[in-house]
Design an enzyme around this catalytic site. Structure first.
Site, PDB file in Angstrom:
ATOM      1  N   LEU A 140       0.842  -1.202   0.000  1.00  0.00           N
ATOM      2  CA  LEU A 140       0.000   0.000   0.000  1.00  0.00           C
ATOM      3  C   LEU A 140       0.875   1.250   0.000  1.00  0.00           C
ATOM      4  CD1 LEU A 140      -2.908   1.086   0.132  1.00  0.00           C
ATOM      5  CD2 LEU A 140      -2.700   1.062   2.630  1.00  0.00           C
ATOM      6  N   LYS A 182       8.950  -6.094  -7.076  1.00  0.00           N
ATOM      7  CA  LYS A 182       8.691  -7.074  -6.014  1.00  0.00           C
ATOM      8  C   LYS A 182       9.449  -8.333  -6.436  1.00  0.00           C
ATOM      9  CE  LYS A 182       6.050  -8.777  -2.523  1.00  0.00           C
ATOM     10  NZ  LYS A 182       5.910  -8.221  -1.162  1.00  0.00           N
ATOM     11  N   GLY A 190       7.379  -9.592   3.866  1.00  0.00           N
ATOM     12  CA  GLY A 190       7.401  -9.719   5.315  1.00  0.00           C
ATOM     13  C   GLY A 190       8.283  -8.655   5.948  1.00  0.00           C
ATOM     14  N   PRO A 215      -4.484   6.173   6.995  1.00  0.00           N
ATOM     15  CA  PRO A 215      -5.560   5.687   7.862  1.00  0.00           C
ATOM     16  C   PRO A 215      -6.061   4.329   7.385  1.00  0.00           C
ATOM     17  CG  PRO A 215      -6.404   7.325   6.339  1.00  0.00           C
ATOM     18  CD  PRO A 215      -4.917   7.294   6.131  1.00  0.00           C
TER      19      PRO A 215
END
Length: 229
Positions: free
Chosen positions: A17, A37, A120, A210
């Site tokens: 995110l 990634k 992780g 948030p």
């Protein structure tokens, strides 16, 4: 060209995110972007081959577009620790091979803003001797730490920051992602926790995301800032 390694305090801390949000923010500034990634487990079988949702999200934020294999060269199906997934697939991971692929990618796909996301936390193993920390060390990259904001995160964040610095790397900044809404329920307590992290991590906070109803790069980007990096 700016290149950073993104790690987290734990699995599901909000790394993708934050990574996607930062790339999206860079795109808004008309900067070329690349999200990588390199190693992903927990991938789905598709007509095009194995695809990981986190890697696909970073591919979408990479402009100009790049092939999936560029974003995620080492992908495995089981949603387990990468070193175990790699062994089960008969493709044991080695830092030297991963670094070689990444260096070639960075040389051939130069972008103004590049983020390499781990899996992780900082010490997640890649094999019996090497872990994700060794990947960042080999590439000599500054690190962005994503703190999954929940009960226990202060300890996890401080230990991770200490490990990053002990390994000789720069903690370029940290971002918080509220993974447990209860953690932010009391505004005064939440502010005190963020103040503690700012003081103890001794690195700029690049944003606090948030708990979003629809978490994605576009909704996360407004809460993040590239300026401290």
């Amino acid at each position: 060209m700016s290149v950073y390694f993104v790690t987290g305090t734990d699995t599901d801390a909000g790394k993708t995110l934050v990574t996607g949000g930062l790339l999206h923010a860079a795109r808004r500034q008309q900067r070329s972007t690349l999200g990588l990634k390199p190693i992903a487990s927990g991938s789905q079988t598709t007509p095009e081959g194995l695809r990981n949702s986190d890697a696909l999200a970073l591919q979408q934020q990479s402009v100009p577009p790049v092939a999936y294999a560029t974003v995620n060269p080492f992908t495995f199906a089981p949603a387990i620790a990468p070193h175990l997934a790699a062994l089960e697939a008969g493709q044991p991971l080695k830092i030297s091979a991963i670094v070689s692929v990444l260096r070639e990618t960075l040389a051939q796909t130069s972008r103004e803003f590049t983020l390499i996301e781990g899996a992780g936390g900082w010490r997640v193993p890649l094999n019996e001797q090497e872990d994700f920390a060794d990947l960042a060390i080999a590439l000599e990259l500054p690190v962005i730490l994503v703190v999954g904001l929940k009960l226990g995160c202060l300890n996890h964040a401080r230990l991770t920051a200490e490990a990053i610095r002990a390994d000789g790397l720069v903690l370029a900044g940290w971002a918080g992602s509220i993974v447990d809404p209860a953690f932010a329920f009391n505004p005064a307590r939440f502010a005190a926790n963020i103040a503690h992290l700012n003081a103890k991590l001794a690195a700029p906070c690049i944003g606090i995301i948030p708990h979003l109803d629809a978490p994605n790069a576009a909704t996360a980007a407004p809460y993040l800032s590239l300026e401290p990096l």
